[in-house]
Design a protein around this motif. Sequence first.
Motif, PDB file in Angstrom:
ATOM      1  N   UNK A   1       8.702  44.731  84.988  1.00  0.00           N
ATOM      2  CA  UNK A   1       7.789  43.840  84.720  1.00  0.00           C
ATOM      3  C   UNK A   1       8.032  43.004  83.439  1.00  0.00           C
ATOM      4  N   UNK A   2       8.292  43.826  82.594  1.00  0.00           N
ATOM      5  CA  UNK A   2       8.724  43.177  81.019  1.00  0.00           C
ATOM      6  C   UNK A   2       9.801  42.156  81.374  1.00  0.00           C
ATOM      7  N   UNK A   3      10.891  42.416  82.214  1.00  0.00           N
ATOM      8  CA  UNK A   3      11.942  41.551  82.452  1.00  0.00           C
ATOM      9  C   UNK A   3      11.424  40.331  83.168  1.00  0.00           C
ATOM     10  N   UNK A   4      10.651  40.395  84.141  1.00  0.00           N
ATOM     11  CA  UNK A   4      10.094  39.483  84.756  1.00  0.00           C
ATOM     12  C   UNK A   4       9.151  38.230  84.086  1.00  0.00           C
ATOM     13  N   UNK A   5       8.664  39.032  83.038  1.00  0.00           N
ATOM     14  CA  UNK A   5       7.691  38.039  82.054  1.00  0.00           C
ATOM     15  C   UNK A   5       8.859  37.354  81.277  1.00  0.00           C
ATOM     16  N   UNK A   6       9.826  38.034  80.771  1.00  0.00           N
ATOM     17  CA  UNK A   6      10.673  37.510  79.863  1.00  0.00           C
ATOM     18  C   UNK A   6      11.439  36.227  80.687  1.00  0.00           C
ATOM     19  N   UNK A   7      11.770  36.147  81.858  1.00  0.00           N
ATOM     20  CA  UNK A   7      12.443  35.374  82.836  1.00  0.00           C
ATOM     21  C   UNK A   7      11.491  34.211  82.998  1.00  0.00           C
ATOM     22  N   UNK A   8      10.177  34.420  83.288  1.00  0.00           N
ATOM     23  CA  UNK A   8       9.091  33.529  83.287  1.00  0.00           C
ATOM     24  C   UNK A   8       9.032  32.449  82.097  1.00  0.00           C
ATOM     25  N   UNK A   9       9.094  33.223  80.857  1.00  0.00           N
ATOM     26  CA  UNK A   9       8.705  32.742  79.703  1.00  0.00           C
ATOM     27  C   UNK A   9       9.947  31.679  79.234  1.00  0.00           C
ATOM     28  N   UNK A  10      11.313  32.225  79.223  1.00  0.00           N
ATOM     29  CA  UNK A  10      12.514  31.710  79.035  1.00  0.00           C
ATOM     30  C   UNK A  10      12.919  30.613  79.863  1.00  0.00           C
ATOM     31  N   UNK A  11      12.344  30.825  81.421  1.00  0.00           N
ATOM     32  CA  UNK A  11      12.903  29.936  82.439  1.00  0.00           C
ATOM     33  C   UNK A  11      14.511  30.327  82.646  1.00  0.00           C
ATOM     34  N   UNK A  12      15.148  31.379  82.349  1.00  0.00           N
ATOM     35  CA  UNK A  12      16.293  31.614  82.487  1.00  0.00           C
ATOM     36  C   UNK A  12      16.500  33.248  82.841  1.00  0.00           C
ATOM     37  N   UNK A  13      17.355  33.425  83.540  1.00  0.00           N
ATOM     38  CA  UNK A  13      17.579  34.920  83.924  1.00  0.00           C
ATOM     39  C   UNK A  13      18.889  35.673  83.342  1.00  0.00           C
ATOM     40  N   UNK A  14      19.511  35.199  82.151  1.00  0.00           N
ATOM     41  CA  UNK A  14      20.536  35.790  81.505  1.00  0.00           C
ATOM     42  C   UNK A  14      20.131  36.151  80.233  1.00  0.00           C
TER      43      UNK A  14
END
Lengths: 93, 231, 476
Positions: free
Chosen positions: C344-357
Motif C-alpha cells: 500500500x505504501x509503495x502504491x502511494x509512493x508511486x502515485x506521488x512521484x509518478x515513477x516506479x523506481x
Amino acid sequence: MTPGLIYALTGVALFALGLAGVILLAQALRRILAFNLMGSGAFLVLVGLAQRDGGVDPAPHAMVLTGIVVAVASTALALALARRLAAGGHGDD
Amino acid sequence: MNAPARLAVVGFALALAGVLAAAVLDLPAAAVDLRAAVAKKLSASGVEHPVTAVLLNFRGYDTLLEVAVLLLALLGMLAVAKPEAAAPAPPAADPMLRTLSSVAVPLMILAAGYLLWAGAHRPGGAFQAGAVLAAAAVLLHLAGRLPAWASPSRVLRLGLAGGFLVFLSVAAILLAQGALLRYPPEHAGTLILLIEAGLTLSLGLILAGLFLVLARRPAPPRAGGGEEGKS
Amino acid sequence: MTEAILDPLPWLIVLPLAWASLAFLLGEGRGGRLAIAGLAAQLALALLLAVQIMAQGARVHTVGGWGAPLGIDLLADGLAAAMLLLTQAVALPLAVYARAYFSAVHQTHFWPLAGFLLAALNALFLSADLFNLYVTLELLSLAAVGLVALGGKTAQAAAALRYLLVSLTASGAYLMGVALIYGVYGSVSLATLAPLVGGDPPLAVWLAAGLMLVGLLAKTALLPFHFWLPPAHGGAAAPVSALLSALVVKASFYMVLRLSLGVFSPLAEMAAWSLGLLGAAAILWGSWRALRAIRIKMLVAWSTVAQLGYLFLIFPLLTADGPALQAGVMQAVAHGLAKAAMFAAAGVLMLSTGRDNLEGLAGVANRAPVTLFAFSLAGITLMGLPPSGGFLAKWLLIEAALAQGHWPWVVVIISGGLLAAAYVFKVLCQAFLLAPRSAHFNRVPRAMEWTAFLLAAASALLGLRGVELLELLAVG
C-alpha cells in the motif's frame, strides 16, 4: 484387470504426458492443451478407481463433473490471456 | 530448455507414470463405502438419480462454488480485455450454416429443456442443459446471427449472475433456518428443480460468454505505430 | 456443540459471494461501497467466531445437514479462526485503500474479482474436505490471476498467464493426489481420513501426499517454484499486490500446514528437512534479490519470497504443540499485515512521484511522511524488531530451534533479519535524499496514506497482543 483399472492406468499415462507437456512445450496454446490432458488424466483416475470393484460409486462422478467445469473455466481464462499476449503490444501506456 | 534438461523432465515423467501405475495396481479395498450411504439417503434427497443427488444435495456446496468459478472465469476474461477492443461485426454468414442454425437451434433449446428435467431421474441436469444452450449460442454466432460480446449490458449481466444468485439466495434462506443448503425433505425436489432451472439459463449464458468474449477480433493496429497483432 | 442463532462459519462464505455478484451486477468499476460494508460485516463475524471458539472449542458446520463423509463439513478451529481474522483484518483497510486508489487509476471489475477472492479465502480456511479444498483453490487462483491481469497491459498479461499455468499445473497435481486418496480410502473428508492413515500407508498414499505437497509448494512460491511471483506481484496494481502477497500465498501454506498436522501427519517427517532447507534458501536468495531490485514493487515482491521462507523453516522443528507452530502462524499473520502495508505504501509512493523506481523516491519524505512512516513500521516487522509480530514469530522460532539443538537455523533467521534491514533501509535512504529541482510530486488521497499506516501499525504492535493470538491458536 477390471475396466475401472484400465481407465485408471490410462489416466496415469495421460497425467504424466500432460505434466511433461506443460513443462517442456513452449507455445501457450500447447501448454494449455497439456494442462487439459493432465486434468483429464486425474478425472480418469477418479472415475476408474470408483469402479474397480463392480458397481458405480456416484460421488467421484459428481466430483469429476465439478472438475470438468472448473477445467473449462480455467482453460477459458488461460486462452483469453494467451490471446491477449498474442495480440501484442500496441495500445499500451 | 537445453537437451539434458528436457531429457531429465521426460525421464521424470516416465518414472512418475510408472510409480503411479504401480500404486494404482496395488490398491487395498476402500475403507469407506459411500455407495451405501448415498443409496440410503437417496429418498430424502429429492431426486432419484444418485449422481444428481450428490451433485446438488449432498455435495451441493461444491456445486455452488463451481458456478462461482465459472462466473469468475468470465469476469477474468472481461478484465483481461484490452481497453479499446471494439465490438466487432459478426462473421460473414454462410448460407448452409444459416439454414443449419435455423433448424438446429430450436431443437437444441428443446433438448436443453429435456436434459434439465431428466436430470432428476437419469444422467442430465443443469450443467448438461447449459452446455447444450451454449453450443446453440456458438452455432448462432458462427452463422452470423449473434455478435461477439464486448461488455455485457445490464440485462445480460443479470442473466449471467442470476442463476448463481438464485442458488446463493436459496442457500442463504436455508442457512437462516438451520444449516447451509439443508433442504427440507418434502420440498427438496422442487427447490433443486428451481435452482437447476436458474443455473441452466445462467450456465448457458456464461459458457456462451466464454466463447463469445474470446471471439472478439482484436482492434486493428493504430496507423503509424505498434506491431502487427496476431489473432 | 450448542446451537447458535447466528453461526458465523457459513455466513463468512455466503456474504462475500453475495456482494461480489452484486458488484458485478452493478456494472463496471462499481461496487466499492458495497464491498466495504460487506467486509465490515465479515470482520465482525470473524471476531465473533474467534470469541465463540475460545469459549466453546472448535466448531463444525455440517453443510446440508448430512455430515461427512457423505456431505461436506466446515471446521473452525484456532488455526482457521486466526487465518480468517487475518483475511478480514487486512481486506477491510485494503478495500478503503483500493477505493481511493481506483478513483485515481481507472479500473473495471476489481470489486467482483476481489469479492470472489475473499470468498475463496474464507471458504478455503473453513473447509474440511479435500475435494472442496480443490474447488476453493481454483476459485482463489482464478480470482488472483484475473486481478493480476486487470488493466490489460501486455506485461501484466504475460505475468498472469505464467502464474495461471503454474497454478493450474499445481492444482492438477493436487487433484491427482485427491483421486488417489479417494481410491485408497473411499472418502475425501479430513475428519474421516485422519484416523485411517496409519503408520504404514500404501504407496498410493505416499504418492498422493507428495503430489499434493509439491502442488501446494508451487502455489506458495517456495524455491524453486518462486519464479512466477515477482513479475505477478511486482507488476500488478498496488491493492492487488497487497492482497496477493498478504493473503493468497498464505492460503496454500495453510493447506500444507493443515495436511501435515492432520491427514498426513505420519508422513510429514520425510519432507520436513527438505522444506526447511528450501525455506532457508528462499530467505537468503529472496533477500539478496530484494537488495538488488531497482523498482520499488519488485523489491517488495522479492521480500515476499524471502519472508515466505520463514514459514517453511517451522517444519523441521514442528512438534505437537510446540513453539514452531505458533511461530509459523504468527509469522503468517504479521507478514500479512506488514506486506499489505508495504505494498500500500509503495502504491502511494508511486502515485506521488509518478515513477516506479527507487531513484525517483528522492525527496518523498517531505511529501508523504505518513506513508514513509508506514513503510518503516512494516519494515520493523520484516526485520523482526520488538514489539512487532515479526519479532515474536522469530523469537518463537529461535526458541524452537535451540530447544531441539538446531543452531544453524538460528543463523539463517538472524541473517534474514539483517538482510531485511538492509533492503528496508535502502528504500528509506533514497526517500530522505533531497529532491532534485525538477521533481514533481502528485497529491495522493489521504485515505490511502492512513490505511497503509493502519496496517503497518497493526503489524508493528501485534507483538503486544501476541499472547491472545497464541491462545486462540491453541483451540482445537
